[in-house]
Write an enzyme that holds these catalytic residues in place. Structure first.
Site, PDB file in Angstrom:
ATOM      1  N   THR A  69       7.175  -2.390  37.104  1.00  0.00           N
ATOM      2  CA  THR A  69       6.087  -2.145  38.046  1.00  0.00           C
ATOM      3  C   THR A  69       4.909  -1.595  37.142  1.00  0.00           C
ATOM      4  O   THR A  69       5.077  -0.965  36.153  1.00  0.00           O
ATOM      5  CB  THR A  69       6.366  -0.980  39.052  1.00  0.00           C
ATOM      6  OG1 THR A  69       5.166  -0.534  39.497  1.00  0.00           O
ATOM      7  CG2 THR A  69       7.332  -0.028  38.249  1.00  0.00           C
ATOM      8  N   ARG A  80       7.837  -6.035  49.585  1.00  0.00           N
ATOM      9  CA  ARG A  80       8.384  -4.530  49.356  1.00  0.00           C
ATOM     10  C   ARG A  80       9.551  -4.125  50.191  1.00  0.00           C
ATOM     11  O   ARG A  80       9.751  -2.855  50.295  1.00  0.00           O
ATOM     12  CB  ARG A  80       6.944  -3.643  50.000  1.00  0.00           C
ATOM     13  CG  ARG A  80       5.819  -3.564  48.571  1.00  0.00           C
ATOM     14  CD  ARG A  80       4.526  -2.809  49.299  1.00  0.00           C
ATOM     15  NE  ARG A  80       3.573  -3.190  48.709  1.00  0.00           N
ATOM     16  CZ  ARG A  80       3.179  -2.420  47.455  1.00  0.00           C
ATOM     17  NH1 ARG A  80       3.989  -1.672  47.041  1.00  0.00           N
ATOM     18  NH2 ARG A  80       2.062  -2.817  46.952  1.00  0.00           N
ATOM     19  N   ASP A 121       2.301  -8.450  10.412  1.00  0.00           N
ATOM     20  CA  ASP A 121       3.465  -9.157  10.274  1.00  0.00           C
ATOM     21  C   ASP A 121       4.826  -8.274  10.968  1.00  0.00           C
ATOM     22  O   ASP A 121       5.663  -8.910  11.054  1.00  0.00           O
ATOM     23  CB  ASP A 121       3.806  -9.181   8.786  1.00  0.00           C
ATOM     24  CG  ASP A 121       2.655 -10.168   8.176  1.00  0.00           C
ATOM     25  OD1 ASP A 121       2.453 -11.125   8.944  1.00  0.00           O
ATOM     26  OD2 ASP A 121       2.983 -10.065   6.752  1.00  0.00           O
ATOM     27  N   SER A 168       0.931  -1.230  -0.100  1.00  0.00           N
ATOM     28  CA  SER A 168       0.065   0.118   0.109  1.00  0.00           C
ATOM     29  C   SER A 168       0.888   1.191  -0.097  1.00  0.00           C
ATOM     30  O   SER A 168       0.420   2.264  -0.601  1.00  0.00           O
ATOM     31  CB  SER A 168      -0.973   0.019   1.172  1.00  0.00           C
ATOM     32  OG  SER A 168      -1.482  -1.139   1.475  1.00  0.00           O
ATOM     33  N   ARG A 222     -21.768   6.014  37.164  1.00  0.00           N
ATOM     34  CA  ARG A 222     -21.430   4.940  37.974  1.00  0.00           C
ATOM     35  C   ARG A 222     -19.898   4.922  38.343  1.00  0.00           C
ATOM     36  O   ARG A 222     -19.159   5.453  37.402  1.00  0.00           O
ATOM     37  CB  ARG A 222     -21.774   3.516  37.469  1.00  0.00           C
ATOM     38  CG  ARG A 222     -23.096   3.422  37.075  1.00  0.00           C
ATOM     39  CD  ARG A 222     -23.894   2.548  38.288  1.00  0.00           C
ATOM     40  NE  ARG A 222     -25.070   2.210  37.882  1.00  0.00           N
ATOM     41  CZ  ARG A 222     -26.250   3.057  37.630  1.00  0.00           C
ATOM     42  NH1 ARG A 222     -26.170   4.360  37.693  1.00  0.00           N
ATOM     43  NH2 ARG A 222     -27.396   2.362  37.520  1.00  0.00           N
ATOM     44  N   ARG A 274     -24.615   7.110  29.976  1.00  0.00           N
ATOM     45  CA  ARG A 274     -23.834   6.495  31.234  1.00  0.00           C
ATOM     46  C   ARG A 274     -22.330   7.014  31.122  1.00  0.00           C
ATOM     47  O   ARG A 274     -21.814   6.551  30.402  1.00  0.00           O
ATOM     48  CB  ARG A 274     -24.272   5.210  31.680  1.00  0.00           C
ATOM     49  CG  ARG A 274     -23.401   4.886  33.035  1.00  0.00           C
ATOM     50  CD  ARG A 274     -23.924   3.336  33.406  1.00  0.00           C
ATOM     51  NE  ARG A 274     -25.371   3.102  33.468  1.00  0.00           N
ATOM     52  CZ  ARG A 274     -25.961   1.794  33.848  1.00  0.00           C
ATOM     53  NH1 ARG A 274     -25.010   1.002  33.771  1.00  0.00           N
ATOM     54  NH2 ARG A 274     -27.015   1.914  34.187  1.00  0.00           N
TER      55      ARG A 274
HETATM   56  P1  ATP Z   1      -0.123  -6.680   3.569  1.00  0.00           P
HETATM   57  O1  ATP Z   1       1.331  -6.421   4.436  1.00  0.00           O
HETATM   58  O2  ATP Z   1      -1.103  -6.958   4.433  1.00  0.00           O
HETATM   59  O3  ATP Z   1       0.049  -7.603   2.585  1.00  0.00           O
HETATM   60  P2  ATP Z   1       0.013  -4.518   1.768  1.00  0.00           P
HETATM   61  O4  ATP Z   1      -0.248  -3.107   1.996  1.00  0.00           O
HETATM   62  O5  ATP Z   1       1.403  -4.927   1.693  1.00  0.00           O
HETATM   63  O6  ATP Z   1      -0.385  -5.155   3.103  1.00  0.00           O
HETATM   64  P3  ATP Z   1      -0.657  -5.261  -0.972  1.00  0.00           P
HETATM   65  O7  ATP Z   1      -1.858  -6.412  -1.392  1.00  0.00           O
HETATM   66  O8  ATP Z   1       0.499  -5.660  -1.377  1.00  0.00           O
HETATM   67  O9  ATP Z   1      -0.831  -5.117   0.524  1.00  0.00           O
HETATM   68  O10 ATP Z   1      -0.862  -3.953  -1.595  1.00  0.00           O
HETATM   69  C1  ATP Z   1      -2.340  -3.149  -1.201  1.00  0.00           C
HETATM   70  C2  ATP Z   1      -2.744  -2.279  -2.532  1.00  0.00           C
HETATM   71  O11 ATP Z   1      -1.920  -1.300  -2.642  1.00  0.00           O
HETATM   72  C3  ATP Z   1      -2.768  -3.329  -3.814  1.00  0.00           C
HETATM   73  O12 ATP Z   1      -4.029  -3.886  -4.025  1.00  0.00           O
HETATM   74  C4  ATP Z   1      -2.698  -2.156  -4.713  1.00  0.00           C
HETATM   75  O13 ATP Z   1      -3.895  -1.578  -4.876  1.00  0.00           O
HETATM   76  C5  ATP Z   1      -1.604  -1.131  -3.943  1.00  0.00           C
HETATM   77  N1  ATP Z   1      -0.407  -1.109  -4.599  1.00  0.00           N
HETATM   78  C6  ATP Z   1       0.431  -2.342  -4.168  1.00  0.00           C
HETATM   79  N2  ATP Z   1       1.737  -1.963  -4.811  1.00  0.00           N
HETATM   80  C7  ATP Z   1       1.613  -1.279  -5.857  1.00  0.00           C
HETATM   81  C8  ATP Z   1       2.242  -0.531  -6.829  1.00  0.00           C
HETATM   82  N3  ATP Z   1       3.592  -1.026  -6.978  1.00  0.00           N
HETATM   83  N4  ATP Z   1       1.701   0.571  -7.454  1.00  0.00           N
HETATM   84  C9  ATP Z   1       0.560   0.971  -7.189  1.00  0.00           C
HETATM   85  N5  ATP Z   1      -0.363   0.475  -6.501  1.00  0.00           N
HETATM   86  C10 ATP Z   1       0.126  -0.607  -5.674  1.00  0.00           C
END
Ligand code: ATP
Length: 772
Positions: A536, A479, A164, A119, A667, A574
């Protein structure tokens, strides 16, 4: 032609979009909540993009303006409430061009993305292409030059949401500690049945390219063997595994647990599967062996306290990063190093992450280990030492060996036993002699008055083997301080030839070592190196920003608060006023307040006065008057046990109920010792191991030194702790004199103090009047 975008907001105000993308992770909702509320707090407009990049490409209703109430209750929910997806369209330029158009149509010029490395890579590609995408939109007559003009610069900020923990440059990703908690819960459960039947279990965990979850689960549960992708098993691993497991059994261990990452391989990159391992354990070790695959359970459930906190603080930081960005600022990703939230260049973090997979592919495993954060290799080494019982290469020559006294001081805290177990394993591997001093200093003193309760005993490997996940204190804690009878303590040190001391505990432990240090002038027996590992729930030990046990406490407290909140869902309106422990430190109240989204937090540092109460009651009245049915769950106010001598939780709850006059009720609750938790949290367990190892390494530097020279080295009495982005030893004398508020039993400058303001910002609490 697309609809005309709204005019840009005045001044430096922005329209900021937030999305979750890739695999879901617990804590993502907390990040969304923090981003939305911080954005609104800064008088900007907030938008949620639903279903990840899919929402950006589809536009329209998938991009919704967010208001304060829209994220109510988000903090405690697992997964992501605004949805996530894998979006193939966004990997194509056409898709990204449409996404750019959809953003401009909504007037959005900044994007905060919470997701994994995929992402974040997508985000960076998007920003890189942004100017050319706008040109194409104009050339294709989809938008006019005037329409795109205010959107010349796109700001992107990354938040790493992934179970991860696979992104380089950050110690933790949002979600990884929740997932680790789920794994440890499962392995702890398997553990009891394995012990009962003397069985072996092979547990498969997630992690195709990253072994963090597996490694940490191995450290936290005291498993016998692990398989991770970054450190593939050597060819012939079967023999090595069998030898370790057989030795453990020969020493009396009744169970065997092997944890395997999904991506486990050998050094020839051949996959290692749970069923292969099962066959070896069954056929060669003749163990009744079962395989447990945890699967998606590891992703699910409510976020742990740490993930709620991390998501909140990073969400706030992401908005600040957007507002501070200039067109030249490279896109940042918000990371954490030890205890410090930092911004790192997104591109670099993603590139480094990718190199790990490349290094594994190229069989360059040393580089793969180095490219993970610094903790990773250290944890791996600690793991190897705690599990392997026969490592002659680690043994020190006789003159470098020490008799190490291990003592627990103060109230029990999660992780004390894990730290002791690790210290014992380290000592045995190096040839030192670990000695348990049972029941703290009073135990030592009574022992010499022939009281049978006290005892000083050598600890054997098997004694401590099962302590990795045990709460409380197995060697007993107390203690009482050495000043009760310094003479006898010195006599006992001499009698048992205590050549170094490892003290695990809270403020009393700190005080005890201070007393011993000062008494060195009179008692030669105390001229030995000493280290305190702060443990602690109050997290009030000077010299560190984190004490083991505090994370377990936060998890117990959020569980209690979540239950209270949920119980209010039927009655609505509440307010729960809940008392937290913490002594004279408001740490637990404040950090729990951030993790549960408390309305406000009362601390001993600030105290409570009638103006504050009046002000908060007025605020409650406003909140409930404006309520259109959204306040389904209750509100929470956290009050530290020593915040006021007058206004206790019952009085505050009664005052609120009285003011509510049937419009809202109140409460009070006192979770008391429930806050010590039961099973220690994985974070407390793994950090206990890491700090115990470092403490032992620190102590062993002094082996063979002349006792009369001990005082020449200020670090001969030290506290191990986290300070900002570092783990370090601080000399006692310095900390005692400069950093300790002895009267209030807490550090003079509490690093977390500013977080209190963040609680207020995110709960919408108006500025509070100063103390009387
Ligand atoms: P996880 O770590 O859970 O796999 P992630 O973010 O690495 O999460 P991915 O499936 O790799 O998950 O990426 C999520 C989305 O990000 C993809 O479905 C795509 O839409 C976008 N994406 C990933 N790589 C690219 C890229 N190189 N260019 C453009 N968009 C991308």
């Amino acid at each position: 032609m697309a609809p005309t975008p709204p005019p840009p907001l005045e001044g430096a105000k922005r329209r900021i979009g937030v999305m979750t993308s890739g695999g879901d992770a617990p804590g993502m909702n907390g990040a969304v909540r923090a981003v939305v509320r911080m954005t609104l707090h800064e008088n900007c407009e907030s938008f949620a993009i639903y279903e990840g990049y899919d929402g950006l490409v589809k536009g329209g209703d998938m991009i919704k303006e967010m208001h304060w109430e829209d994220v109510r209750g988000f903090l405690s929910e697992g997964g992501t409430l605004i949805g996530t997806a894998r979006c193939p369209a966004f990997t194509e330029r056409n898709g990204r061009r449409t996404a750019a158009k959809n953003m401009i149509v909504k007037g959005i010029d900044a994007l905060i993305i919470c997701g994994g490395d995929g992402s974040l890579t997508g985000a960076d590609v998007f920003r890189e292409e942004w100017p050319s995408l706008l040109d194409e939109l104009v050339q294709g007559n989809e938008l006019t030059a005037e329409q795109v003009a205010p959107f010349k610069h796109l700001n992107i900020v990354g938040l790493v949401g992934s179970i991860d923990n696979d992104l380089s440059m950050t110690d933790a990703t949002i979600g990884c500690y929740s997932s680790l908690a789920r794994i440890c819960e499962a392995i702890d459960s398997v553990d009891t049945t394995a012990t009962s039947h003397q069985r072996a279990f092979v547990v498969e965990t997630m992690g195709r390219h990253c072994g963090w979850l597996t490694l940490m689960a191995g450290v936290a549960t005291g498993s016998d063997f692990i398989f991770i992708p970054e450190k593939p098993a050597e060819v012939g691993w079967q023999k090595n595994m069998l030898s370790i497991i057989k030795k453990h059994r020969a020493l009396g261990k009744r169970k065997t647990i092997v944890i395997v990452a999904e991506g486990a391989i050998d050094t020839n990159l051949n996959k290692i599967t749970p069923s292969q391992i099962k066959d070896i354990l069954t056929n060669e070790a003749h163990l009744d062996t079962r395989v447990t695959t945890l699967g998606h359970v590891q992703r699910g459930g409510q976020p742990a306290a740490y993930d709620r906190l991390l998501a909140t603080l990073q969400g706030v930081e992401a908005v600040k990063a957007v507002l501070e960005a200039t067109p030249e600022t490279p896109s940042p990703v918000i990371c954490i190093v030890e205890n410090k939230i930092v911004r790192r260049p997104l591109l670099e973090a993603v590139a480094q992450t990718k190199k790990v997979a490349e290094a594994i592919e190229a069989k360059d495993f040393d580089t793969a280990m180095l490219l993970r954060d610094a903790e990773f290799a250290e944890y791996h080494r600690s793991y190897e030492i705690t599990t392997s019982t026969d490592q002659p290469e680690l043994e020190l020559p006789k003159e470098k060996r020490l008799r190490v006294g291990i003592i627990h001081v103060g109230a029990p805290a999660g992780g004390m036993n894990a730290a002791t177990r690790a210290a014992v394993a380290y000592c045995l591997a190096r040839g030192h002699t670990p000695i348990a001093i049972h029941n703290g200093f009073p135990g030592l003193i009574r022992h010499h008055s022939d009281d049978p309760i006290g005892a000083v005993r050598e600890i054997k490997w098997l004694d401590a083997e099962s302590w990795a996940n045990k709460g409380g204190s197995e060697i007993g804690t107390n203690r009482g301080l050495p000043s009760e009878d310094l003479e006898t303590v010195a006599f006992a040190f001499k009698k048992y030839n205590i050549q170094s001391l490892f003290v695990i505990g809270g403020f009393e432990a700190f005080t005890a070592v201070s007393e011993l240090r000062k008494a060195r002038a009179h008692y030669k027996a105390f001229k030995v190196p000493m280290v305190i590992l702060p443990a602690t729930i109050s997290n009030n030990v000077p010299g560190t920003e984190y004490s083991i046990g505090s994370d377990t406490c936060l998890n117990a407290l959020i569980e209690y608060c979540d239950a209270c909140r949920q119980s209010a869902s039927a009655s609505r309106r509440r307010v729960f006023v809940i008392e937290t422990q913490g002594g004279e430190s408001g740490y637990i109240a404040t950090v729990a307040g951030l993790s549960i989204g408390a309305l406000c937090v009362y601390t001993p540092e600030e105290g409570i006065n009638i103006k504050m109460l009046d002000h908060d009651i007025d605020h409650l009245r406003d909140v409930f008057l404006a309520d259109k049915g959204q306040n389904r769950a209750g509100k929470i106010i956290l009050v530290n046990e020593k915040a006021s001598k007058v206004y206790n939780v019952q009085i505050i709850a009664d005052m609120i109920a009285e003011a509510g006059k049937g419009k809202f009720e109140s409460r009070h609750g006192v979770p008391g010792h429930f806050q010590q938790g039961t099973t220690p949290s994985p974070m407390d367990r793994v950090r206990a191991v890491r700090f115990a190892f470092r403490s032992m390494q620190h102590l062993e530097q002094f082996a063979g030194q002349d006792p009369d020279e001990m005082d020449d080295n200020p670090l001969s009495t030290a506290v191990i702790g986290i300070k900002g982005a570092k783990v370090l030893f601080s000399p006692m004398e310095n900390i005692e004199k400069k950093e300790t508020d002895w009267h209030r039993r807490r550090p003079k400058n509490e690093y977390w103090w500013d977080l209190k303001e963040t609680v207020n910002i995110l709960s919408g609490r108006p500025h509070t009047p100063a103390k009387d």
